[in-house]
Design a protein around this motif. Structure first.
Motif, PDB file in Angstrom:
ATOM      1  N   GLU A  62       0.850  -1.199   0.000  1.00 22.26           N
ATOM      2  CA  GLU A  62       0.000   0.000   0.000  1.00 22.26           C
ATOM      3  C   GLU A  62       0.879   1.240   0.000  1.00 22.26           C
ATOM      4  O   GLU A  62       1.666   1.440   0.934  1.00 22.26           O
ATOM      5  N   GLU A  63       0.766   2.039  -1.039  1.00 19.77           N
ATOM      6  CA  GLU A  63       1.564   3.263  -1.109  1.00 19.77           C
ATOM      7  C   GLU A  63       0.789   4.404  -0.480  1.00 19.77           C
ATOM      8  O   GLU A  63      -0.246   4.822  -1.001  1.00 19.77           O
ATOM      9  N   ILE A  64       1.263   4.911   0.639  1.00 21.39           N
ATOM     10  CA  ILE A  64       0.587   6.032   1.304  1.00 21.39           C
ATOM     11  C   ILE A  64       1.064   7.347   0.723  1.00 21.39           C
ATOM     12  O   ILE A  64       0.303   8.257   0.455  1.00 21.39           O
ATOM     13  N   MET A  65       2.392   7.450   0.540  1.00 23.09           N
ATOM     14  CA  MET A  65       2.978   8.665  -0.042  1.00 23.09           C
ATOM     15  C   MET A  65       4.379   8.294  -0.520  1.00 23.09           C
ATOM     16  O   MET A  65       4.893   7.217  -0.220  1.00 23.09           O
ATOM     17  N   LEU A  66       4.974   9.187  -1.301  1.00 27.00           N
ATOM     18  CA  LEU A  66       6.385   9.024  -1.676  1.00 27.00           C
ATOM     19  C   LEU A  66       7.081  10.325  -1.310  1.00 27.00           C
ATOM     20  O   LEU A  66       7.145  11.261  -2.100  1.00 27.00           O
ATOM     21  N   LYS A  67       7.581  10.402  -0.089  1.00 28.83           N
ATOM     22  CA  LYS A  67       8.151  11.655   0.410  1.00 28.83           C
ATOM     23  C   LYS A  67       9.552  11.439   0.955  1.00 28.83           C
ATOM     24  O   LYS A  67       9.854  10.404   1.551  1.00 28.83           O
ATOM     25  N   ASP A  68      10.366  12.436   0.756  1.00 31.61           N
ATOM     26  CA  ASP A  68      11.591  12.561   1.533  1.00 31.61           C
ATOM     27  C   ASP A  68      11.150  12.779   2.979  1.00 31.61           C
ATOM     28  O   ASP A  68      10.309  13.625   3.257  1.00 31.61           O
ATOM     29  N   SER A  69      11.718  12.041   3.921  1.00 29.58           N
ATOM     30  CA  SER A  69      11.179  12.105   5.280  1.00 29.58           C
ATOM     31  C   SER A  69      11.455  13.445   5.955  1.00 29.58           C
ATOM     32  O   SER A  69      10.833  13.763   6.967  1.00 29.58           O
ATOM     33  N   LEU A  70      12.363  14.244   5.388  1.00 31.11           N
ATOM     34  CA  LEU A  70      12.541  15.599   5.909  1.00 31.11           C
ATOM     35  C   LEU A  70      11.330  16.477   5.598  1.00 31.11           C
ATOM     36  O   LEU A  70      11.136  17.520   6.224  1.00 31.11           O
ATOM     37  N   GLN A  71      10.539  16.063   4.618  1.00 35.44           N
ATOM     38  CA  GLN A  71       9.340  16.826   4.247  1.00 35.44           C
ATOM     39  C   GLN A  71       8.101  16.359   5.009  1.00 35.44           C
ATOM     40  O   GLN A  71       7.019  16.909   4.820  1.00 35.44           O
ATOM     41  N   MET A  72       8.245  15.323   5.829  1.00 34.07           N
ATOM     42  CA  MET A  72       7.054  14.807   6.517  1.00 34.07           C
ATOM     43  C   MET A  72       6.645  15.727   7.662  1.00 34.07           C
ATOM     44  O   MET A  72       7.491  16.252   8.382  1.00 34.07           O
ATOM     45  N   ARG A  73       5.348  15.892   7.798  1.00 34.63           N
ATOM     46  CA  ARG A  73       4.782  16.698   8.867  1.00 34.63           C
ATOM     47  C   ARG A  73       4.004  15.794   9.825  1.00 34.63           C
ATOM     48  O   ARG A  73       3.826  14.606   9.552  1.00 34.63           O
ATOM     49  N   SER A  74       3.511  16.366  10.909  1.00 33.96           N
ATOM     50  CA  SER A  74       2.751  15.591  11.900  1.00 33.96           C
ATOM     51  C   SER A  74       1.569  14.878  11.264  1.00 33.96           C
ATOM     52  O   SER A  74       1.275  13.727  11.593  1.00 33.96           O
ATOM     53  N   ALA A  75       0.920  15.565  10.337  1.00 33.05           N
ATOM     54  CA  ALA A  75      -0.253  14.957   9.698  1.00 33.05           C
ATOM     55  C   ALA A  75       0.151  13.704   8.916  1.00 33.05           C
ATOM     56  O   ALA A  75      -0.610  12.731   8.854  1.00 33.05           O
ATOM     57  N   ASP A  76       1.339  13.732   8.324  1.00 33.26           N
ATOM     58  CA  ASP A  76       1.809  12.541   7.608  1.00 33.26           C
ATOM     59  C   ASP A  76       1.986  11.377   8.576  1.00 33.26           C
ATOM     60  O   ASP A  76       1.578  10.248   8.309  1.00 33.26           O
ATOM     61  N   ARG A  77       2.603  11.675   9.714  1.00 34.87           N
ATOM     62  CA  ARG A  77       2.839  10.610  10.691  1.00 34.87           C
ATOM     63  C   ARG A  77       1.520  10.082  11.277  1.00 34.87           C
ATOM     64  O   ARG A  77       1.361   8.881  11.504  1.00 34.87           O
ATOM     65  N   GLU A  78       0.605  10.972  11.475  1.00 36.47           N
ATOM     66  CA  GLU A  78      -0.711  10.533  11.960  1.00 36.47           C
ATOM     67  C   GLU A  78      -1.398   9.648  10.918  1.00 36.47           C
ATOM     68  O   GLU A  78      -2.065   8.668  11.261  1.00 36.47           O
ATOM     69  N   GLY A  79      -1.211  10.004   9.658  1.00 38.20           N
ATOM     70  CA  GLY A  79      -1.797   9.197   8.585  1.00 38.20           C
ATOM     71  C   GLY A  79      -1.203   7.801   8.537  1.00 38.20           C
ATOM     72  O   GLY A  79      -1.913   6.809   8.306  1.00 38.20           O
ATOM     73  N   ILE A  80       0.091   7.717   8.751  1.00 32.20           N
ATOM     74  CA  ILE A  80       0.740   6.399   8.775  1.00 32.20           C
ATOM     75  C   ILE A  80       0.223   5.580   9.960  1.00 32.20           C
ATOM     76  O   ILE A  80      -0.110   4.398   9.830  1.00 32.20           O
ATOM     77  N   LEU A  81       0.134   6.238  11.110  1.00 33.01           N
ATOM     78  CA  LEU A  81      -0.392   5.552  12.301  1.00 33.01           C
ATOM     79  C   LEU A  81      -1.810   5.037  12.048  1.00 33.01           C
ATOM     80  O   LEU A  81      -2.122   3.879  12.373  1.00 33.01           O
ATOM     81  N   LYS A  82      -2.625   5.882  11.440  1.00 32.84           N
ATOM     82  CA  LYS A  82      -4.019   5.492  11.193  1.00 32.84           C
ATOM     83  C   LYS A  82      -4.093   4.251  10.304  1.00 32.84           C
ATOM     84  O   LYS A  82      -4.880   3.341  10.540  1.00 32.84           O
ATOM     85  N   ARG A  83      -3.246   4.202   9.282  1.00 33.51           N
ATOM     86  CA  ARG A  83      -3.245   3.030   8.401  1.00 33.51           C
ATOM     87  C   ARG A  83      -2.768   1.782   9.153  1.00 33.51           C
ATOM     88  O   ARG A  83      -3.267   0.680   8.912  1.00 33.51           O
ATOM     89  N   CYS A  84      -1.808   1.961  10.044  1.00 32.33           N
ATOM     90  CA  CYS A  84      -1.348   0.815  10.846  1.00 32.33           C
ATOM     91  C   CYS A  84      -2.484   0.295  11.721  1.00 32.33           C
ATOM     92  O   CYS A  84      -2.671  -0.922  11.869  1.00 32.33           O
ATOM     93  N   VAL A  85      -3.236   1.200  12.308  1.00 31.15           N
ATOM     94  CA  VAL A  85      -4.329   0.807  13.194  1.00 31.15           C
ATOM     95  C   VAL A  85      -5.466   0.165  12.404  1.00 31.15           C
ATOM     96  O   VAL A  85      -6.017  -0.870  12.799  1.00 31.15           O
ATOM     97  N   ASP A  86      -5.783   0.779  11.258  1.00 31.52           N
ATOM     98  CA  ASP A  86      -6.987   0.365  10.525  1.00 31.52           C
ATOM     99  C   ASP A  86      -6.808  -0.879   9.666  1.00 31.52           C
ATOM    100  O   ASP A  86      -7.791  -1.576   9.390  1.00 31.52           O
ATOM    101  N   CYS A  87      -5.595  -1.168   9.218  1.00 37.50           N
ATOM    102  CA  CYS A  87      -5.451  -2.293   8.283  1.00 37.50           C
ATOM    103  C   CYS A  87      -5.697  -3.607   9.028  1.00 37.50           C
ATOM    104  O   CYS A  87      -5.469  -3.711  10.232  1.00 37.50           O
TER     105      CYS A  87
END
Lengths: 165, 165, 165, 165
Positions: free
Chosen positions: A50-75
């Protein structure tokens, strides 16, 4: 094997998936190489990509991390590998580590893109595959051949290596 | 970290370490690539490398397997990775599995030599690294992204893949 | 074969010799890969390697081009390959083309570094090797499988390809 | 550019196109890699690819060589590259050299398959591309960075290198 027995791989970008753009001379994202990687290594474990995003991790914001967490919880799977840039991998690990319950999450990336020669990507991915299948619930990072729990790891920016804290 | 906390890698040969001889046009052994592999992947785990032999595993005899077992028993480390040809890997695993006590041994190899393009070697080696650090005592094979206990694994000669028995 | 019958390779940098720095995540120069390249391809032509500089060709100034010209004029060989960044390769070709007499000079580079996967470096270098051995005196560029005289070539910045003018 | 101004590449097999079969552990032919090779190197010369056979050149018979000659004579292009196994490349060169008139034919191959790491294939192919575009009519071999006329070349079986006779 039930679907939820598969390993889910959440793709978020990072050096592991970067490639070289010969026209601009810059590193960039085109599309994820995870499918190619799994084919090359003849992986026979059931995997859901599942591709959530393709980002350099220096560009990640809190919302990105929350989105990753949500996918971990929901899958539906409880074994999850997250490919991630190395610069803020430890930060995302902390967000997941504090909030993900009852599942095993392993963050992994590479110092050198898979698409280049002499990459560490496949080795690191192999470390993540065994770790996610053998470790108890919790969140971990597999880099440099080591397995780090989320609350005792940082990237050494001088050397590029991950180390215990 | 005490010396015995390191991972010992016992090198026995197999496709993972083969290379192409451009004069004869045949696959052959020159020297092990394990040092190059560990450098490429920036492995920071303490490792003790020991080359026992460089053999195609179809050429291995009982004495070879007894020799591998003896080194597993005698070495001071209790985490041991054994690189091995795939054709008789399951057979050596059985010799080790029945006789090695109080240690974790993981056999690993490759379908395509590390020295060629598109090899599965580094991924498989990564799988072995995490497995040997996380699994309880016992003997295992890590191939195709899976972890097999020594007494429930065979190589499918038709497909080249390892499968549960 | 007299020394002056050899091919002189003047190394000036460019993408062909760049590599990826895993700590900074940037493309950089460490040392030239020309020796490795010639070993890999089993080159049996007598070659004299000379590193003049390791520069991105966008950083080259008039004094750099004059320095390259001077080495072409002064060296004893009359077959000269110049490895060069692609962005200003045509500009250096014009400086050499107008001023180099009685020798054959071939400029060559790559769109993708030799050190990466899927590079065009070795093919382009092969094109330069045959061109410098077969062409009359003059200055040429060998890129994209083509041979361009110095006064009828430019790089298309949109596509990254070289084309006739 | 008229069609006959293109370069015709006649594919006959040889090490350059071999690959490794991970199930049997042997070198084999699957399909030609020439299209992949030309894409990788961003070749912009017009090329017509024609696969005549995929054979180890030790398996070639007189009829095979006559068939290659016939295609060289009959095709509309007068610039022809023939990919070929190295073991009997010089023999095929003699058949072509004695019988092909008014065209330029260049035979080329590799000591290490394109599909493996560290191959000489792309460099040799580059040598052939420039040679076929610059040389007068006649038949040549481009290997080891050198250009050999068909009647003064042999492969040294000890070293694997081509040399003047």
């Amino acid at each position: 094997m039930k679907k939820e027995d598969a390993i889910r791989i959440l793709i978020t970008g990072g050096t592991i998936d970067k490639e070289y753009d010969p026209v601009t001379g810059e590193l960039t994202f085109a599309k994820s190489h995870l499918t190619n990687m799994l084919n090359q290594v003849r992986c026979k474990v059931k995997v859901v990509l599942e591709e959530i995003m393709l980002k350099d991790s220096l560009q990640m914001r809190s919302a990105d991390r929350e989105g990753i967490l949500k996918r971990c919880v929901d899958c539906p799977e409880d074994k999850i590998i997250i490919t991630h840039g190395t610069d803020t991998m430890a930060e995302t690990a902390r967000v997941l580590g504090k909030n993900l319950k009852g599942k095993t999450g392993v963050l992994v990336g590479a110092l050198i893109p898979y698409a280049f020669g002499a990459s560490d990507a496949l080795f690191n991915l192999g470390c993540a595959f065994s770790a996610v299948q053998t470790l108890q619930e919790g969140v971990y990072i597999t880099m440099n051949g080591k397995i780090f729990p989320w609350d005792h790891v940082r990237k050494n920016r001088e050397s590029g290596e991950f180390e215990e804290t």
